[in-house]
Design a protein around this motif. Structure first.
Motif, mmCIF file in Angstrom:
data_model
loop_
_atom_site.group_PDB
_atom_site.id
_atom_site.type_symbol
_atom_site.label_atom_id
_atom_site.label_comp_id
_atom_site.label_asym_id
_atom_site.label_seq_id
_atom_site.Cartn_x
_atom_site.Cartn_y
_atom_site.Cartn_z
ATOM 1 N N THR A 71 6.848 -9.478 -6.054
ATOM 2 C CA THR A 71 6.633 -10.197 -7.309
ATOM 3 C C THR A 71 5.407 -9.510 -7.928
ATOM 4 O OG1 THR A 71 5.449 -12.012 -6.546
ATOM 5 C CG2 THR A 71 7.933 -12.369 -6.479
ATOM 6 N N LEU A 72 5.179 -9.733 -9.187
ATOM 7 C CA LEU A 72 3.921 -9.186 -10.029
ATOM 8 C C LEU A 72 2.937 -10.128 -9.407
ATOM 9 C CD1 LEU A 72 2.686 -7.449 -11.991
ATOM 10 C CD2 LEU A 72 3.151 -9.292 -13.775
ATOM 11 N N LEU A 73 3.092 -11.070 -9.114
ATOM 12 C CA LEU A 73 1.989 -12.015 -8.493
ATOM 13 C C LEU A 73 1.628 -11.694 -7.244
ATOM 14 C CD1 LEU A 73 0.349 -14.531 -8.645
ATOM 15 C CD2 LEU A 73 1.941 -15.934 -7.705
ATOM 16 N N ASP A 74 2.379 -11.135 -6.239
ATOM 17 C CA ASP A 74 2.041 -10.747 -5.087
ATOM 18 C C ASP A 74 1.529 -9.262 -5.033
ATOM 19 O OD1 ASP A 74 2.787 -12.987 -3.695
ATOM 20 O OD2 ASP A 74 4.420 -12.128 -3.027
ATOM 21 N N ALA A 75 1.743 -8.523 -6.183
ATOM 22 C CA ALA A 75 1.303 -7.394 -6.434
ATOM 23 C C ALA A 75 -0.093 -7.326 -6.819
ATOM 24 C CB ALA A 75 2.092 -6.628 -7.382
ATOM 25 N N LEU A 76 -0.395 -8.284 -7.605
ATOM 26 C CA LEU A 76 -1.703 -8.491 -8.186
ATOM 27 C C LEU A 76 -2.691 -8.982 -6.960
ATOM 28 C CD1 LEU A 76 -1.025 -10.200 -11.599
ATOM 29 C CD2 LEU A 76 -1.835 -7.912 -11.164
ATOM 30 N N LEU A 80 -3.471 -5.690 -5.133
ATOM 31 C CA LEU A 80 -4.616 -5.354 -5.844
ATOM 32 C C LEU A 80 -5.881 -6.411 -5.465
ATOM 33 C CD1 LEU A 80 -2.943 -4.223 -9.285
ATOM 34 C CD2 LEU A 80 -3.892 -2.739 -7.246
ATOM 35 N N HIS A 81 -5.746 -7.193 -4.952
ATOM 36 C CA HIS A 81 -6.716 -8.400 -4.526
ATOM 37 C C HIS A 81 -7.384 -8.977 -5.545
ATOM 38 C CE1 HIS A 81 -6.012 -6.630 -0.536
ATOM 39 N NE2 HIS A 81 -6.342 -5.663 -0.880
ATOM 40 N N LEU A 82 -6.456 -9.083 -6.639
ATOM 41 C CA LEU A 82 -6.951 -9.897 -7.797
ATOM 42 C C LEU A 82 -6.470 -11.299 -7.609
ATOM 43 C CD1 LEU A 82 -6.066 -7.227 -10.656
ATOM 44 C CD2 LEU A 82 -8.387 -7.941 -9.987
ATOM 45 N N THR A 83 -6.997 -12.006 -6.878
ATOM 46 C CA THR A 83 -6.822 -13.512 -6.403
ATOM 47 C C THR A 83 -7.011 -14.390 -7.394
ATOM 48 O OG1 THR A 83 -8.803 -13.452 -5.286
ATOM 49 C CG2 THR A 83 -7.110 -12.865 -4.043
ATOM 50 N N GLY A 84 -7.452 -14.081 -8.648
ATOM 51 C CA GLY A 84 -7.814 -15.107 -9.759
ATOM 52 C C GLY A 84 -6.202 -15.947 -10.201
ATOM 53 N N ILE A 121 -1.227 -5.413 -18.174
ATOM 54 C CA ILE A 121 -1.064 -6.784 -17.590
ATOM 55 C C ILE A 121 -2.728 -7.151 -17.723
ATOM 56 C CG2 ILE A 121 -0.901 -8.070 -15.378
ATOM 57 C CD1 ILE A 121 1.605 -6.323 -15.939
ATOM 58 N N THR A 122 -2.792 -8.456 -18.206
ATOM 59 C CA THR A 122 -4.206 -8.914 -18.403
ATOM 60 C C THR A 122 -4.394 -10.286 -17.470
ATOM 61 O OG1 THR A 122 -4.349 -8.202 -20.417
ATOM 62 C CG2 THR A 122 -5.915 -9.836 -19.567
ATOM 63 N N THR A 123 -5.210 -10.282 -16.501
ATOM 64 C CA THR A 123 -5.257 -11.289 -15.457
ATOM 65 C C THR A 123 -6.580 -11.944 -15.912
ATOM 66 O OG1 THR A 123 -6.658 -10.402 -13.776
ATOM 67 C CG2 THR A 123 -4.139 -10.237 -13.735
#
Ligand code: FES
Ligand code: FES
Length: 218
Positions: A71-76, A80-84, A121-123
């Motif tokens: 999923t996009l969430l798991d990819a992030l 990518l270690h963007l855990t925000g 994508i913006t997180t």
């Protein structure tokens, strides 16, 4: 008939009779059960299928080799270690995973990363920094728009994109006039933010924070 033939026939008869009795007692479904369990549909026979995915995340180009089921969430989070962005339910029910794709808010747990090849994508990590908060982040701090904070990244990403939707003239379910600019009432904001659940119940403070930012933008 010889004695040995008689004995052979009666043995056969006994086996046939026993099989028929077993079928009656256990029923056809039990007889038809496969001997071995079916292979799990989650694991493809040849192992995971990897593919290259290129995304622009928070302004930076990122190339990933991903299992096509990621999923996009798991990819992030995992790659990518963007855990925000948070995983609250992983089922599209809480909004904790909300990010912006091409400026539009989306549940990142409900979409596959491969579907966003080339997308921007913006997180929450891309909205502001600890030294220079995005106005919505600053307003959440000022109005105490959180308690545990778990839903907060999703709330903030969602509210930033939501104000853009209002600006673009997109009506909501509670807009009285579909052709007039939306009024920034608490009812309107609550409806538009209803996809983001806060278990701590910080809703009234969240609405205050969004109202302040919306007022500044108006
Ligand atoms: Fe995506 Fe809950 S984690 S909606
Ligand atoms: Fe705790 Fe929203 S602040 S879930």
């Amino acid at each position: 008939m010889q004695a040995s033939e008689e004995s052979e026939l009666s043995r056969r008869g006994l086996l046939v009779g026993a099989t028929a009795t077993a079928a009656v007692l256990t029923g056809p479904a039990a007889v038809a059960q496969p001997a071995a369990p079916a292979p799990s549909p989650i694991t493809p026979p040849g192992g995971p299928s990897l593919t290259k995915v290129s995304l622009t995340v928070n302004g930076t180009a990122r190339d990933l080799d991903l299992d096509t089921r990621t999923t996009l969430l798991d990819a992030l989070r995992e790659h990518l270690h963007l855990t925000g962005s948070k995983k609250g339910c992983d089922h599209g029910q809480c909004g904790a995973c909300t990010v912006m794709v091409e400026g539009r808010r989306i549940y990142s747990c409900l979409t596959l990363a491969v579907m966003h090849e080339g997308d921007s994508i913006t997180t929450i990590e891309g909205l502001g920094t600890p030294d220079q908060l995005h106005p919505m982040q600053a307003a959440f701090v000022k109005h105490d728009g959180y308690q545990c904070g778990y839903c907060t990244p999703g709330q903030i990403c969602s509210s930033v994109a939501m104000l853009r939707e209002i600006e673009a003239g997109i009506p909501s379910h509670v807009s009285a006039d579909l052709n007039a600019p939306a009024q920034l009432t608490p009812e309107e904001l609550r409806e538009r933010m209803s996809g983001n659940i806060c278990r701590c119940g910080a809703y009234s403070n969240i609405v205050d924070a969004i109202t302040e930012v919306a007022g500044r933008q108006a």
